[in-house]
Design a protein around this motif. Sequence first.
Motif, PDB file in Angstrom:
ATOM      1  N   ILE A 215       0.837  -1.204   0.000  1.00 32.37           N
ATOM      2  CA  ILE A 215       0.000   0.000   0.000  1.00 32.37           C
ATOM      3  C   ILE A 215       0.869   1.251   0.000  1.00 32.37           C
ATOM      4  CG2 ILE A 215      -1.659   1.330   1.379  1.00 32.37           C
ATOM      5  CD1 ILE A 215      -2.577  -1.409   2.560  1.00 32.37           C
ATOM      6  N   ALA A 216       0.415   2.270  -0.739  1.00 34.42           N
ATOM      7  CA  ALA A 216       1.007   3.607  -0.689  1.00 34.42           C
ATOM      8  C   ALA A 216      -0.118   4.611  -0.438  1.00 34.42           C
ATOM      9  CB  ALA A 216       1.716   3.946  -1.995  1.00 34.42           C
ATOM     10  N   THR A 217       0.234   5.750   0.105  1.00 33.72           N
ATOM     11  CA  THR A 217      -0.734   6.826   0.305  1.00 33.72           C
ATOM     12  C   THR A 217      -0.212   8.094  -0.374  1.00 33.72           C
ATOM     13  OG1 THR A 217       0.262   7.504   2.409  1.00 33.72           O
ATOM     14  CG2 THR A 217      -1.551   5.909   2.509  1.00 33.72           C
ATOM     15  N   ALA A 218      -1.148   8.915  -0.844  1.00 33.76           N
ATOM     16  CA  ALA A 218      -0.837  10.224  -1.414  1.00 33.76           C
ATOM     17  C   ALA A 218      -1.806  11.200  -0.755  1.00 33.76           C
ATOM     18  CB  ALA A 218      -1.015  10.210  -2.929  1.00 33.76           C
ATOM     19  N   GLU A 219      -1.289  12.016   0.152  1.00 35.30           N
ATOM     20  CA  GLU A 219      -2.165  12.819   1.001  1.00 35.30           C
ATOM     21  C   GLU A 219      -1.900  14.312   0.871  1.00 35.30           C
ATOM     22  OE1 GLU A 219      -2.830  11.063   5.020  1.00 35.30           O
ATOM     23  OE2 GLU A 219      -1.135   9.790   4.434  1.00 35.30           O
ATOM     24  N   SER A 220      -2.979  15.053   0.871  1.00 40.78           N
ATOM     25  CA  SER A 220      -2.899  16.505   0.933  1.00 40.78           C
ATOM     26  C   SER A 220      -3.554  16.964   2.233  1.00 40.78           C
ATOM     27  CB  SER A 220      -3.543  17.136  -0.291  1.00 40.78           C
ATOM     28  OG  SER A 220      -3.352  18.529  -0.271  1.00 40.78           O
TER      29      SER A 220
ATOM     30  N   ALA B 236       4.208  -0.120  -4.701  1.00 41.36           N
ATOM     31  CA  ALA B 236       2.899  -0.536  -4.190  1.00 41.36           C
ATOM     32  C   ALA B 236       1.988  -0.986  -5.327  1.00 41.36           C
ATOM     33  CB  ALA B 236       2.241   0.602  -3.423  1.00 41.36           C
ATOM     34  N   GLN B 237       1.037  -1.835  -4.975  1.00 40.66           N
ATOM     35  CA  GLN B 237       0.013  -2.267  -5.917  1.00 40.66           C
ATOM     36  C   GLN B 237      -1.339  -1.591  -5.648  1.00 40.66           C
ATOM     37  OE1 GLN B 237       1.760  -4.882  -4.036  1.00 40.66           O
ATOM     38  NE2 GLN B 237       3.315  -4.573  -5.605  1.00 40.66           N
ATOM     39  N   LEU B 238      -1.423  -0.868  -4.536  1.00 39.07           N
ATOM     40  CA  LEU B 238      -2.670  -0.237  -4.114  1.00 39.07           C
ATOM     41  C   LEU B 238      -2.339   1.107  -3.481  1.00 39.07           C
ATOM     42  CD1 LEU B 238      -5.751  -0.517  -3.597  1.00 39.07           C
ATOM     43  CD2 LEU B 238      -5.181  -1.770  -1.518  1.00 39.07           C
ATOM     44  N   ALA B 239      -3.072   2.152  -3.875  1.00 32.19           N
ATOM     45  CA  ALA B 239      -2.820   3.487  -3.323  1.00 32.19           C
ATOM     46  C   ALA B 239      -4.125   4.240  -3.129  1.00 32.19           C
ATOM     47  CB  ALA B 239      -1.901   4.295  -4.238  1.00 32.19           C
ATOM     48  N   VAL B 240      -4.159   5.019  -2.066  1.00 28.86           N
ATOM     49  CA  VAL B 240      -5.297   5.879  -1.782  1.00 28.86           C
ATOM     50  C   VAL B 240      -4.795   7.316  -1.697  1.00 28.86           C
ATOM     51  CG1 VAL B 240      -5.169   5.716   0.754  1.00 28.86           C
ATOM     52  CG2 VAL B 240      -7.379   6.113  -0.361  1.00 28.86           C
ATOM     53  N   SER B 241      -5.653   8.257  -2.116  1.00 25.96           N
ATOM     54  CA  SER B 241      -5.288   9.671  -2.044  1.00 25.96           C
ATOM     55  C   SER B 241      -6.400  10.483  -1.399  1.00 25.96           C
ATOM     56  CB  SER B 241      -4.989  10.225  -3.442  1.00 25.96           C
ATOM     57  OG  SER B 241      -6.159  10.226  -4.237  1.00 25.96           O
ATOM     58  N   THR B 242      -5.988  11.615  -0.816  1.00 26.10           N
ATOM     59  CA  THR B 242      -6.931  12.563  -0.211  1.00 26.10           C
ATOM     60  C   THR B 242      -6.530  13.978  -0.611  1.00 26.10           C
ATOM     61  OG1 THR B 242      -5.604  12.849   1.813  1.00 26.10           O
ATOM     62  CG2 THR B 242      -7.268  11.092   1.824  1.00 26.10           C
ATOM     63  N   THR B 243      -7.517  14.773  -0.984  1.00 21.29           N
ATOM     64  CA  THR B 243      -7.297  16.196  -1.238  1.00 21.29           C
ATOM     65  C   THR B 243      -8.606  16.916  -0.931  1.00 21.29           C
ATOM     66  OG1 THR B 243      -6.558  17.866  -2.839  1.00 21.29           O
ATOM     67  CG2 THR B 243      -7.754  15.968  -3.742  1.00 21.29           C
ATOM     68  N   GLY B 244      -8.547  17.943  -0.103  1.00 24.33           N
ATOM     69  CA  GLY B 244      -9.800  18.571   0.286  1.00 24.33           C
ATOM     70  C   GLY B 244      -9.637  19.865   1.039  1.00 24.33           C
ATOM     71  N   ILE B 245     -10.771  20.342   1.538  1.00 25.31           N
ATOM     72  CA  ILE B 245     -10.841  21.568   2.331  1.00 25.31           C
ATOM     73  C   ILE B 245     -11.187  21.156   3.767  1.00 25.31           C
ATOM     74  CG2 ILE B 245     -11.906  23.840   2.582  1.00 25.31           C
ATOM     75  CD1 ILE B 245     -10.662  23.560  -0.167  1.00 25.31           C
ATOM     76  N   ALA B 246     -10.158  20.994   4.590  1.00 22.85           N
ATOM     77  CA  ALA B 246     -10.398  20.583   5.974  1.00 22.85           C
ATOM     78  C   ALA B 246     -10.963  21.731   6.806  1.00 22.85           C
ATOM     79  CB  ALA B 246      -9.111  20.043   6.600  1.00 22.85           C
TER      80      ALA B 246
ATOM     81  N   CYS C  14     -11.944  14.995  -1.641  1.00 27.00           N
ATOM     82  CA  CYS C  14     -11.933  14.087  -2.789  1.00 27.00           C
ATOM     83  C   CYS C  14     -10.938  12.964  -2.515  1.00 27.00           C
ATOM     84  CB  CYS C  14     -11.542  14.838  -4.056  1.00 27.00           C
ATOM     85  SG  CYS C  14     -12.669  16.192  -4.451  1.00 27.00           S
ATOM     86  N   PHE C  15     -11.332  11.762  -2.907  1.00 27.38           N
ATOM     87  CA  PHE C  15     -10.537  10.562  -2.669  1.00 27.38           C
ATOM     88  C   PHE C  15     -10.258   9.871  -3.993  1.00 27.38           C
ATOM     89  CE2 PHE C  15     -13.041  11.347   1.080  1.00 27.38           C
ATOM     90  CZ  PHE C  15     -12.163  11.110   2.125  1.00 27.38           C
ATOM     91  N   GLY C  16      -9.088   9.267  -4.092  1.00 26.16           N
ATOM     92  CA  GLY C  16      -8.749   8.430  -5.223  1.00 26.16           C
ATOM     93  C   GLY C  16      -8.279   7.085  -4.706  1.00 26.16           C
ATOM     94  N   LEU C  17      -8.557   6.046  -5.479  1.00 29.52           N
ATOM     95  CA  LEU C  17      -8.119   4.699  -5.124  1.00 29.52           C
ATOM     96  C   LEU C  17      -7.619   4.043  -6.402  1.00 29.52           C
ATOM     97  CD1 LEU C  17      -8.010   2.555  -2.816  1.00 29.52           C
ATOM     98  CD2 LEU C  17     -10.205   1.730  -3.693  1.00 29.52           C
ATOM     99  N   ALA C  18      -6.326   3.766  -6.440  1.00 33.19           N
ATOM    100  CA  ALA C  18      -5.716   3.163  -7.623  1.00 33.19           C
ATOM    101  C   ALA C  18      -5.098   1.829  -7.252  1.00 33.19           C
ATOM    102  CB  ALA C  18      -4.642   4.088  -8.198  1.00 33.19           C
ATOM    103  N   SER C  19      -5.152   0.911  -8.198  1.00 35.04           N
ATOM    104  CA  SER C  19      -4.467  -0.363  -8.027  1.00 35.04           C
ATOM    105  C   SER C  19      -4.038  -0.874  -9.388  1.00 35.04           C
ATOM    106  CB  SER C  19      -5.342  -1.385  -7.298  1.00 35.04           C
ATOM    107  OG  SER C  19      -6.568  -1.562  -7.929  1.00 35.04           O
ATOM    108  N   VAL C  20      -3.010  -1.696  -9.378  1.00 33.35           N
ATOM    109  CA  VAL C  20      -2.548  -2.248 -10.644  1.00 33.35           C
ATOM    110  C   VAL C  20      -3.638  -3.156 -11.198  1.00 33.35           C
ATOM    111  CG1 VAL C  20      -0.096  -2.056 -10.077  1.00 33.35           C
ATOM    112  CG2 VAL C  20      -1.330  -4.135  -9.479  1.00 33.35           C
ATOM    113  N   ASN C  21      -3.788  -3.149 -12.494  1.00 33.87           N
ATOM    114  CA  ASN C  21      -4.754  -4.005 -13.192  1.00 33.87           C
ATOM    115  C   ASN C  21      -6.210  -3.728 -12.829  1.00 33.87           C
ATOM    116  OD1 ASN C  21      -2.582  -5.355 -14.440  1.00 33.87           O
ATOM    117  ND2 ASN C  21      -2.349  -6.654 -12.650  1.00 33.87           N
ATOM    118  N   ALA C  22      -6.539  -2.494 -12.447  1.00 31.03           N
ATOM    119  CA  ALA C  22      -7.928  -2.125 -12.164  1.00 31.03           C
ATOM    120  C   ALA C  22      -8.110  -0.639 -12.469  1.00 31.03           C
ATOM    121  CB  ALA C  22      -8.286  -2.409 -10.711  1.00 31.03           C
ATOM    122  N   ASP C  23      -9.333  -0.256 -12.783  1.00 35.45           N
ATOM    123  CA  ASP C  23      -9.626   1.153 -13.015  1.00 35.45           C
ATOM    124  C   ASP C  23      -9.496   1.932 -11.712  1.00 35.45           C
ATOM    125  OD1 ASP C  23     -10.191   0.709 -15.697  1.00 35.45           O
ATOM    126  OD2 ASP C  23     -12.339   0.445 -15.348  1.00 35.45           O
TER     127      ASP C  23
END
Length: 159
Positions: free
Chosen positions: A17-22, A89-99, A113-122
């Motif tokens: 797992i990896a994360t990409a956070e704002s 990583a094969q799976l990653a989640v992201s966050t970007t927003g107005i806290a 807004c959230f993103g969820l990416a993984s290899v071999n999937a949309d």
Amino acid sequence: MNVAGLLDRARRAGVMIATAESCTGGLVAASITDIPGSSDVFERGFVTYSDIAKTGLLGVDAGIIARHGAVSQQVAKAMAEGAIRNSEAQLAVSTTGIAGPGGTDRKPEGMVCFGLASVNADTFAETRRFGAVGRESVRAASVEHALNLLDSRIAELLK
């Protein structure tokens, strides 16, 4: 969210797992790494609070940020995909927003807004509106939601 259970399921699924956070500023990664033994499934975390960090560390196209704004599903998607590209990583989640505090009519406090990416999937992206409940509460709700997104994708992989 039972993070230890999420990590156990990630081990069984054989994913890193990896994360990409704002707006969460690394709190998703911290929630994962608070659990002893998380290093066998947590690959890395990117805290990309500024637009320059999003483009420089994750490869988010500056044009996407200019067209849609940093707080958008398009940027959340690009952040998650960038975390996959720039990690092992094969799976990653992201966050970007107005806290908060602040925001606009179009992008109010509590919009994340959230993103969820993984290899071999949309890549999946969505927006949640937690409301003007205060910075700490918005960030806590965002962490919980990001962890739930990861857990849902892992559950799909285990089917």
